[in-house]
Design an enzyme around this catalytic site. Structure first.
Site, PDB file in Angstrom:
ATOM      1  N   HIS A 175      15.421  33.787  50.567  1.00 52.27           N
ATOM      2  CA  HIS A 175      15.929  33.511  51.902  1.00 52.27           C
ATOM      3  C   HIS A 175      14.833  33.491  52.950  1.00 52.27           C
ATOM      4  O   HIS A 175      14.843  32.684  53.871  1.00 52.27           O
ATOM      5  CB  HIS A 175      16.983  34.560  52.242  1.00 52.27           C
ATOM      6  CG  HIS A 175      17.737  34.284  53.497  1.00 52.27           C
ATOM      7  ND1 HIS A 175      18.858  33.498  53.529  1.00 52.27           N
ATOM      8  CD2 HIS A 175      17.519  34.688  54.764  1.00 52.27           C
ATOM      9  CE1 HIS A 175      19.301  33.434  54.771  1.00 52.27           C
ATOM     10  NE2 HIS A 175      18.515  34.153  55.542  1.00 52.27           N
ATOM     11  N   TYR A 222      11.267  31.153  50.986  1.00 49.42           N
ATOM     12  CA  TYR A 222      11.464  29.776  50.527  1.00 49.42           C
ATOM     13  C   TYR A 222      10.568  29.456  49.327  1.00 49.42           C
ATOM     14  O   TYR A 222      10.113  28.325  49.163  1.00 49.42           O
ATOM     15  CB  TYR A 222      11.177  28.783  51.665  1.00 49.42           C
ATOM     16  CG  TYR A 222      12.326  28.633  52.633  1.00 49.42           C
ATOM     17  CD1 TYR A 222      12.834  29.718  53.313  1.00 49.42           C
ATOM     18  CD2 TYR A 222      12.910  27.382  52.853  1.00 49.42           C
ATOM     19  CE1 TYR A 222      13.902  29.576  54.190  1.00 49.42           C
ATOM     20  CE2 TYR A 222      13.966  27.234  53.728  1.00 49.42           C
ATOM     21  CZ  TYR A 222      14.463  28.332  54.391  1.00 49.42           C
ATOM     22  OH  TYR A 222      15.521  28.181  55.252  1.00 49.42           O
ATOM     23  N   GLU A 254      21.967  26.684  60.342  1.00 52.29           N
ATOM     24  CA  GLU A 254      21.641  27.756  59.404  1.00 52.29           C
ATOM     25  C   GLU A 254      22.887  28.174  58.632  1.00 52.29           C
ATOM     26  O   GLU A 254      23.998  28.076  59.127  1.00 52.29           O
ATOM     27  CB  GLU A 254      21.119  28.959  60.192  1.00 52.29           C
ATOM     28  CG  GLU A 254      20.085  29.751  59.438  1.00 52.29           C
ATOM     29  CD  GLU A 254      19.384  30.754  60.333  1.00 52.29           C
ATOM     30  OE1 GLU A 254      18.154  30.657  60.446  1.00 52.29           O
ATOM     31  OE2 GLU A 254      20.084  31.605  60.901  1.00 52.29           O
ATOM     32  N   SER A 255      22.667  28.696  57.426  1.00 54.23           N
ATOM     33  CA  SER A 255      23.804  29.091  56.597  1.00 54.23           C
ATOM     34  C   SER A 255      24.035  30.595  56.672  1.00 54.23           C
ATOM     35  O   SER A 255      23.116  31.353  56.931  1.00 54.23           O
ATOM     36  CB  SER A 255      23.510  28.718  55.145  1.00 54.23           C
ATOM     37  OG  SER A 255      22.385  29.453  54.698  1.00 54.23           O
ATOM     38  N   HIS A 256      25.254  30.990  56.419  1.00 54.73           N
ATOM     39  CA  HIS A 256      25.583  32.416  56.297  1.00 54.73           C
ATOM     40  C   HIS A 256      26.637  32.525  55.210  1.00 54.73           C
ATOM     41  O   HIS A 256      27.715  33.096  55.400  1.00 54.73           O
ATOM     42  CB  HIS A 256      26.101  32.968  57.634  1.00 54.73           C
ATOM     43  CG  HIS A 256      25.510  34.308  57.955  1.00 54.73           C
ATOM     44  ND1 HIS A 256      26.254  35.391  58.355  1.00 54.73           N
ATOM     45  CD2 HIS A 256      24.224  34.737  57.945  1.00 54.73           C
ATOM     46  CE1 HIS A 256      25.462  36.423  58.551  1.00 54.73           C
ATOM     47  NE2 HIS A 256      24.216  36.061  58.316  1.00 54.73           N
ATOM     48  N   HIS A 308      26.650  33.787  51.804  1.00 54.34           N
ATOM     49  CA  HIS A 308      26.943  34.982  50.997  1.00 54.34           C
ATOM     50  C   HIS A 308      27.715  36.048  51.775  1.00 54.34           C
ATOM     51  O   HIS A 308      28.697  36.580  51.281  1.00 54.34           O
ATOM     52  CB  HIS A 308      25.652  35.544  50.397  1.00 54.34           C
ATOM     53  CG  HIS A 308      25.041  34.656  49.355  1.00 54.34           C
ATOM     54  ND1 HIS A 308      24.341  33.523  49.675  1.00 54.34           N
ATOM     55  CD2 HIS A 308      25.071  34.701  48.006  1.00 54.34           C
ATOM     56  CE1 HIS A 308      23.942  32.918  48.561  1.00 54.34           C
ATOM     57  NE2 HIS A 308      24.373  33.608  47.532  1.00 54.34           N
ATOM     58  N   GLN A 322      27.207  42.851  58.401  1.00 57.41           N
ATOM     59  CA  GLN A 322      27.204  43.538  59.677  1.00 57.41           C
ATOM     60  C   GLN A 322      28.395  43.119  60.528  1.00 57.41           C
ATOM     61  O   GLN A 322      28.982  42.069  60.328  1.00 57.41           O
ATOM     62  CB  GLN A 322      25.920  43.219  60.454  1.00 57.41           C
ATOM     63  CG  GLN A 322      24.653  43.617  59.745  1.00 57.41           C
ATOM     64  CD  GLN A 322      24.176  42.549  58.794  1.00 57.41           C
ATOM     65  OE1 GLN A 322      24.966  41.842  58.190  1.00 57.41           O
ATOM     66  NE2 GLN A 322      22.878  42.434  58.673  1.00 57.41           N
ATOM     67  N   ASP A 358      13.636  36.224  67.481  1.00 60.42           N
ATOM     68  CA  ASP A 358      14.907  36.856  67.174  1.00 60.42           C
ATOM     69  C   ASP A 358      14.779  37.689  65.898  1.00 60.42           C
ATOM     70  O   ASP A 358      13.917  37.427  65.067  1.00 60.42           O
ATOM     71  CB  ASP A 358      15.990  35.772  67.059  1.00 60.42           C
ATOM     72  CG  ASP A 358      16.586  35.660  65.680  1.00 60.42           C
ATOM     73  OD1 ASP A 358      16.085  34.842  64.895  1.00 60.42           O
ATOM     74  OD2 ASP A 358      17.541  36.393  65.399  1.00 60.42           O
TER      75      ASP A 358
END
Lengths: 86, 234, 729
Positions: free
Chosen positions: C47, C50, C91-93, C95, C236, C264
């Site tokens: 993640h 890469y 962007e992916s989230h 999982h 979270q 960030d």
């Protein structure tokens, strides 16, 4: 001390969450359920000289902030913690 | 007319209201920070939409204790114009400046959509530019916009003519199918008895330019701008 | 040094291989301690590093006129004119959303918003590309994710204006949540996250740090299994209110020039944000004192602090001595901030706990040290072929249309997008429901069009062509609004690349993406890769590249929408149709098959068609425009009628051989639009089409309240709406 406050919607107020959950329970086979009302549980840890004082203070907290008297009822219990957390 | 727009942490319609007041109407605009107990001589104070304090505990529950709100209360008592939009309406109810409360939408879903409103009071500073029983098109955007008041209060509101806007169909019929959130009596906006404190769930600042889908909201802003009401200092 | 000394279990915990551990020991010339091992574990996870895709991603074109920032920063940036830059990324989230759909989606939205804020930009829009297993079995995922996106975006007051929702069996255990954010910033205030200036302070602002999400990055880099439920704390809980305050405070930072950079905190928390920030400056390092990090819980160790993935935190690089100015801005928004360290020039990330040094690693080892994985791709067995001669002919186009409109992948999404505030900001000039959405840039007449697109079924059948088709479709959605496509952000979602056929899919997807973007002259300025979407190793997802694209129109007053509005207008099909039924919705819904090759794509022809469309729009010839996509021409036509409230009367559709009737109605040939044109504009339209060598054909005349193809079928708008929107009121 710990005050365990329970805030519930007043009987007259529509509770769509409760209705939905009741339907969900029925789908799961709990057809004996006649009503569900959903409220909030709030834990307040406080220092107080006595249980009486704590009761008064928590009552004021509920009236002023924790419950909205237009749509909510509240009740609470006070417990003295056995060993206070440090 | 000097418009004040209150900003709490978590408010976001302040910039939209400000845009309409400043850029579309060309009127005086003053942002009022929640920590400042000072209304800076504004003639109309707007409590805009958003999620003040994240809507934590209950919508508006914490915001109503902000320093600026004490001044807003006093200002309202003196007859000043106070306009609560969406979250602002919720805050006014929590603060006791308007009766009742806003609760979770009956669908349990957040709803962002255009609604039709029947204007039942066009004699107010906020609605003078509307005709009697006009149907205006204003969008809603909320998860907790279902108006509730106990039967006695509701009855009093109706008798006193304090219901200003009601959800209706395009032809002006107040029907269940036009009610997006389960509000009692299809109530979308009410005014206090005196007529100077208005609370409404729909967003007039989102329909003040043709390119955004309609200009009915501008009628309300214009009504206030042209109002002759001024605060009398006692 | 005996590498065997390291506990296998410990290595698994930090998701490092023995080979990787060997490299670490070699580079450090000693064994890493526990904290160092944890830090390397997260930074060397797929993640963050890469390591599987980096080499392949270099093939993607990322330069072009107007590119202000390509890949390498928190988001990409494009010059849109009049002094403004558009900042965007997807962007992916995936999982986290599989385990806890609401919070996984919510924190995914939160994360992408922070990436845009880090560039100094105010986020103005969100889009979400979502994929689930079929309903009702996947309701839990679907409802949770939609609610979570709304819950976060609505609370922050950022409109969610677009996206897509697709259902397919392959996503049943691996839902995909790809969140895109677009922001605006004056060009001269575009920021980079570079830890410049030795001695400058590192300030942490936002939420207190807790123990949440430790090893979340590693979590995203492995397949989910039963043990994943024990890793439940890795998801979270988001606090959009806090992030809203963070957003406003960061926007206020523009008032002071004391801020050097903003970064960030996302995956791998403090470790990765400090390492990345320092890693962008040659020779820079950082010294962090964990004892100065504000904490939410007692008893946190340095390990916890460095690896925590608590949300809503930003790292700010501040000129030494000017910290009070910056802290005052944060205090006004009731945000906690603390100086936790400083920029050094020793090229190392040094972590201390008060007086004691706890870890010391070279920045380069953290950010670039992970050995790139050399895998081999092997094409899988050929997919099912489609013999058109064996395909039963079309019986009743009207009945097929209604079934398609009611099918899960084509039905109206209004039930979803009305749960998102898409109007806040008073800038949405094309709302969700059409092709691309469009936002105006206040203070100008500029309009920014935006969309996300992808078709995993095509990619399953041919990943290279499928990826190209996704780029072409995104471009068409932008063009249909009258805007010209500018740039791309991509999210690649795939299964386990350790499987040769999946690695092959990755290679082919990237190759297709690269080719289409090159030919259409669209730089890819940011993006994301999500691998290991394969629960228990037995349900790999189809390769799913999602293309996010933005476009620009000089005057949003000239924007186009899809609905037919004027009786008497000529309704035209722009572009050519072929027997493109492979991988189509028609084939799946009407014949329950996924087979054949995806539609052939001629990128030169596609480009010419876009040029024609933009020229016609510029010459005011078009009254409406809609892209033809899944479901083919007839589904697109139905949408035009439903969105505008006006029907269309057409002569019988008799395609020229070898094109079949079913393909003419429902085939998914790319490069096609449905437009409506006033009759007086027809001659000029025909001239333009000839000049661009693009075919246009008359479908019918707008009017009435039905779609009628003479002698073939007639369906009312009311019936179509009933099928398309069902019980939605």
């Amino acid at each position: 001390m710990i005050a365990r406050v329970v805030v519930t919607p007043k009987p007259l107020v529509n509770d769509p969450q409760g209705i939905t959950v009741k339907a969900g329970l029925a789908t799961l086979g709990f057809k004996e359920v006649s009503d569900v009302r959903i409220g909030k549980y709030i834990e307040v840890r406080l220092d107080a000289a006595s249980e009486h004082e704590a009761k008064q203070r928590v009552e004021a907290m509920c009236r002023q902030l924790l419950a909205n008297h237009v749509i909510e009822d509240f009740r609470f219990e006070i417990e003295t913690e056995a060993s206070p957390k440090r | 007319m000097k418009f004040g727009v209150v900003v709490f942490p978590g408010t976001w319609s302040d910039r939209d209201c400000g845009w309409v007041i400043d850029q579309v109407l060309g009127e005086q605009l003053q942002y009022l920070w929640h920590k400042d107990a000072d209304l800076k001589g504004c003639d109309c104070v707007i409590l805009p939409g958003g999620f003040a304090y994240g809507d934590h505990l209950r919508t508006g529950a914490i915001a109503r204790f902000a320093p600026v709100m004490e001044k807003v209360g006093e200002f309202a008592d003196r007859g000043g114009l106070v306009w609560g939009i969406c979250n602002g309406f919720q805050i006014l109810c929590e603060a006791g400046l308007l009766p009742g409360a806003l609760t979770r939408n009956s669908s349990l879903e957040f709803r962002c959509a255009w609604t039709n409103l029947l204007v039942e009071r066009n004699d107010l500073a906020f609605t003078k530019q509307c005709s009697d029983r006009e149907v205006i098109s204003v969008p809603i955007s909320h998860g907790e916009g279902s108006y509730f008041a106990d039967p006695a209060t509701l009855s009093r509101l109706e008798q006193n003519g304090q219901v200003v806007f009601r959800y209706c169909d395009p032809a002006g019929n107040v029907v269940a199918g036009a009610n997006p959130n389960g509000s009692l009596h299809n109530i979308a906006g009410i005014v206090n008895k005196r007529g100077n404190v208005l609370g409404m769930m729909p967003h007039p600042e989102r329909c003040s330019e043709a390119e955004l889908g309609g200009t009915d909201g501008l009628k309300l802003f214009r009504s206030v701008a042209e109002s002759a009401m001024r605060v009398l200092v006692s | 040094m005996k590498v065997e000394e390291i506990d296998e279990k410990r290595l698994r915990e930090v998701a490092l291989t023995t080979e990787e551990y060997r490299v670490i020991v070699e580079q450090l010339k000693r064994q890493p301690n526990d904290v160092e091992l944890g830090m390397l574990g997260v930074l060397w996870s797929e993640h963050c590093s890469y390591k599987t895709s980096k080499a392949l991603l270099r093939r993607l074109p990322s330069s072009g006129a107007g590119v202000l920032q390509g890949p390498g920063e928190n988001a990409g940036a494009i010059d849109v004119g009049q002094g403004w830059a558009a900042v965007f990324k997807i962007e992916s989230h995936n999982h986290p959303s599989a385990i806890e759909p609401y919070q996984g989606a919510a924190t995914g939205v939160g994360g992408i918003i922070r990436d845009v804020i880090a560039m100094g930009a105010r986020p103005i829009a969100l889009l979400d590309s979502l994929r689930f297993g079929p309903l009702p079995a996947s309701s839990h995922h679907f409802e949770g994710v939609v609610a979570g996106i709304g819950g976060y975006g609505n609370c922050m007051g950022i409109p969610t204006v677009g996206g897509e929702v697709f259902f397919d069996d392959c996503y049943a255990q691996n839902p995909l949540v790809n969140a895109m954010c677009v922001g605006l910033v004056p060009v001269h205030r575009l920021m980079r996250a570079r830890a410049e200036g030795t001695g400058n302070s590192l300030l942490l602002v936002g939420a207190d740090t807790g123990r949440d999400g430790i090893h979340g990055a590693s979590f995203a880099s492995v397949e989910l299994d039963e043990a994943s439920s024990e890793r439940r704390p890795a998801v979270q809980v988001g606090n959009p209110f806090l992030e809203k305050c963070l957003l406003e405070a960061c926007m206020d930072l523009a008032r002071t020039d004391a801020v050097v950079a903003i970064q960030d905190l996302g995956a791998a928390g403090l470790t990765s944000s400090v390492a990345e920030c320092a890693g962008r400056v040659e020779g820079a390092g950082a010294r962090i004192d964990v004892s100065r990090v504000p904490r939410r819980e007692k008893g946190m160790t340095p390990y916890h602090v460095m690896l925590s993935e608590s949300q809503e935190r930003m790292l700010v690089v501040v000129q030494r001595g000017r910290e009070p100015e910056v802290e005052a801005i944060f205090r006004a928004w009731d945000l906690t901030s603390a100086v936790i360290g400083e920029v050094t020039d020793d090229g190392c990330l040094t972590v201390v706990d008060g007086r004691n040094e706890v870890a010391r690693l070279p920045i380069a080892l953290l950010t670039d040290g992970a050995p790139l994985r050399r895998l081999t791709g092997v094409a899988p067995a050929a997919r099912a072929s489609l013999d058109l001669d064996q395909l039963p002919p079309l019986v009743d186009a009207g009945a097929s249309l209604l079934r398609l409109l009611a099918s899960p992948n084509l039905s109206s999404r209004r039930g979803v997008f009305r749960r998102y505030d898409h109007m806040v900001g008073d800038s949405t000039v094309i709302p969700p429901g059409g092709d691309a959405a469009m936002l105006r840039v206040k203070g100008t007449r500029l309009g920014i069009a935006m969309t996300t697109d992808g078709n995993s079924r095509y990619c399953h059948l041919d990943p290279n062509l499928g990826a190209q088709l996704a780029v072409a479709e995104a471009a068409r959605n932008i063009v249909a609004t009258g805007a010209r496509p500018l740039a791309v952000t991509d999210c690649l979602n795939l299964a386990n690349p350790d499987r040769p056929e999946v690695y092959w899919e990755l290679e082919e997807t990237i190759a297709g993406l690269a080719q289409a973007c090159r030919d259409l002259e669209l730089p890819i300025v940011s993006g994301n890769v999500s691998l290991y979407n394969d629960a228990s190793g037995s349900s790999p997802i189809h390769p799913t590249p999602v293309v996010g694209m933005i476009g620009l129109i000089d005057d949003y007053g000239r924007r186009l929408q899809a609905g037919l509005h004027h009786e008497g207008d000529f309704v035209l099909l722009v572009g050519s149709s072929h027997n493109d039924l492979g991988g189509s919705e028609y084939l799946k819904v009407e014949h329950d098959r996924v087979a054949g090759r995806p539609p052939a794509l001629d990128l030169a022809r596609e480009k010419a068609t876009h040029k024609l469309m933009l020229e016609a729009a510029g010459a005011d010839l078009l009254r409406s425009a809609h892209d033809c996509a899944e479901g083919g021409m007839l589904v697109a036509l139905a949408e035009c009628c439903m969105l505008g409230g006006v029907g269309v009367r057409c002569p019988a559709l008799k395609p020229e051989a070898p094109v079949r009737v079913d393909a003419a109605f429902f085939g998914e040939s790319p490069g096609r639009f449905i437009v409506s044109v006033a009759s007086r504009a027809m001659p000029e339209m025909q001239t333009l089409a000839r000049r661009h060598r693009v075919e246009i054909s008359l479908i019918g005349l707008a009017g009435g309240d039905v779609i009628e193809f003479e002698g073939q079928f007639r369906v009312s708008i009311a019936a179509m709406r009933q099928a398309w929107e069902g019980d939605l009121i």
